[in-house]
Design a protein around this motif. Structure first.
Motif, PDB file in Angstrom:
ATOM      1  N   UNK A 178       0.869  -1.171   0.000  1.00 47.03           N
ATOM      2  CA  UNK A 178       0.000   0.000   0.000  1.00 47.03           C
ATOM      3  C   UNK A 178       0.906   1.220   0.000  1.00 47.03           C
ATOM      4  N   UNK A 179       0.915   1.956  -1.087  1.00 46.19           N
ATOM      5  CA  UNK A 179       1.877   3.047  -1.287  1.00 46.19           C
ATOM      6  C   UNK A 179       1.196   4.397  -1.184  1.00 46.19           C
ATOM      7  N   UNK A 180       1.789   5.305  -0.423  1.00 44.97           N
ATOM      8  CA  UNK A 180       1.316   6.678  -0.339  1.00 44.97           C
ATOM      9  C   UNK A 180       1.917   7.491  -1.486  1.00 44.97           C
ATOM     10  N   UNK A 181       1.069   8.107  -2.291  1.00 48.02           N
ATOM     11  CA  UNK A 181       1.514   8.981  -3.368  1.00 48.02           C
ATOM     12  C   UNK A 181       1.288  10.412  -2.899  1.00 48.02           C
ATOM     13  N   UNK A 182       2.351  11.085  -2.525  1.00 50.68           N
ATOM     14  CA  UNK A 182       2.245  12.400  -1.887  1.00 50.68           C
ATOM     15  C   UNK A 182       1.418  13.377  -2.741  1.00 50.68           C
ATOM     16  N   UNK A 183       0.470  14.006  -2.081  1.00 50.11           N
ATOM     17  CA  UNK A 183      -0.362  14.986  -2.744  1.00 50.11           C
ATOM     18  C   UNK A 183      -1.493  14.421  -3.579  1.00 50.11           C
ATOM     19  N   UNK A 184      -1.558  13.086  -3.667  1.00 49.04           N
ATOM     20  CA  UNK A 184      -2.595  12.467  -4.497  1.00 49.04           C
ATOM     21  C   UNK A 184      -3.466  11.479  -3.735  1.00 49.04           C
ATOM     22  N   UNK A 185      -2.858  10.487  -3.095  1.00 47.57           N
ATOM     23  CA  UNK A 185      -3.651   9.492  -2.401  1.00 47.57           C
ATOM     24  C   UNK A 185      -2.852   8.225  -2.164  1.00 47.57           C
ATOM     25  N   UNK A 186      -3.480   7.051  -2.386  1.00 49.09           N
ATOM     26  CA  UNK A 186      -2.848   5.772  -2.133  1.00 49.09           C
ATOM     27  C   UNK A 186      -3.056   4.851  -3.331  1.00 49.09           C
ATOM     28  N   UNK A 187      -2.124   3.919  -3.493  1.00 46.21           N
ATOM     29  CA  UNK A 187      -2.257   2.918  -4.542  1.00 46.21           C
ATOM     30  C   UNK A 187      -1.844   1.561  -3.997  1.00 46.21           C
TER      31      UNK A 187
END
Length: 246
Positions: A233-242
């Motif tokens: 579960x990856x945090x994409x800064x400024x966008x959300x999660x993938x």
């Protein structure tokens, strides 16, 4: 009532609310065209089966909703307002409706069901609607009902009706409701990004309390630990999660 009983009631209510939100976006669609609304009884009973019920009172509205939702099945009452019910059935059959049910047992002046069957209705479902009977008829549809309940991403398999998650075919320990909702949202979008607002909608609905990003991050951290090496579960800064799988 004991404290544990109270907690169980709260959890059941939360599960019912979640199910309705989930099937509204990802479940099999059932369109009911009937002027006699049952107050949501059928919708509540069908939600645990992964079926979202969209109820309208006229065939005119039914045409709009048919085009919008592409329902798996359509129930039509003969006394609906708008265009005549047999004409409505004929139209949606020509537009691609694979399974139409005629609603029986309505008002005495509801009319003969014969024209609906002649227009393309496959069977008659009695009123008041019984969820088990409706489900049994829906399983006869040429289109599969079960496909809407399962989500697969790599080795992960999530079953929204059974509330189970499997990794490589092996069931893992049951996830708490919020982590289950987050995983489902991430799996549906994988490998794309789910924004914080989209996760708020998935976990808490669009109304009422709207937790901040720290609460979402907490659930993401817990979900990571529960999945282990099966997925990231990856945090994409400024966008959300993938969600990513190996």
């Amino acid at each position: 009532m004991t404290i544990d009983d109270g907690r169980s009631d709260v959890r059941r209510q939360s599960v019912r609310s979640y199910l309705r939100r989930w099937v509204a976006t990802s479940g099999a669609q059932l369109l009911v065209v009937d002027p006699e609304d049952d107050g949501g009884a059928l919708a509540g009973a069908m939600a645990p089966r992964g079926v979202h019920v969209n109820w309208v009172s006229t065939t005119t509205d039914g045409l709009v909703e048919f085009g919008r939702t592409d329902p798996l099945a359509v129930i039509v009452a003969p006394e609906c307002g708008g265009i005549p019910a047999p004409e409505f059935v004929d139209v949606i059959r020509r537009l691609g409706a694979s399974y139409v049910l005629a609603a029986g047992g309505g008002p005495p002046d509801a009319g003969d069901l014969g024209p609906l069957v002649a227009a393309g209705a496959s069977a008659v479902v009695p009123r008041p609607y019984d969820a088990q009977r409706v489900w049994e008829l829906m399983t006869l549809s040429p289109r599969s009902v079960s496909e809407h309940a399962l989500v697969h991403v790599g080795p992960l398999e999530l079953d929204a009706t059974a509330f189970t998650v499997k990794v490589g075919g092996e069931r893992i320990a049951d996830l708490p409701l919020k982590e289950f909702e987050m995983l489902r949202a991430l799996m549906l979008a994988a490998p794309g990004v789910v924004t914080d607002d989209e996760l708020r909608d998935a976990l808490w609905g669009s109304d009422g309390r709207r937790p901040g990003s720290n609460t979402i991050a907490m659930h993401a951290t817990r979900l990571r630990s529960r999945l282990g090496e099966a997925a990231v579960v990856r945090r994409v800064r400024g966008r959300g999660y993938s969600l990513a799988v190996g």
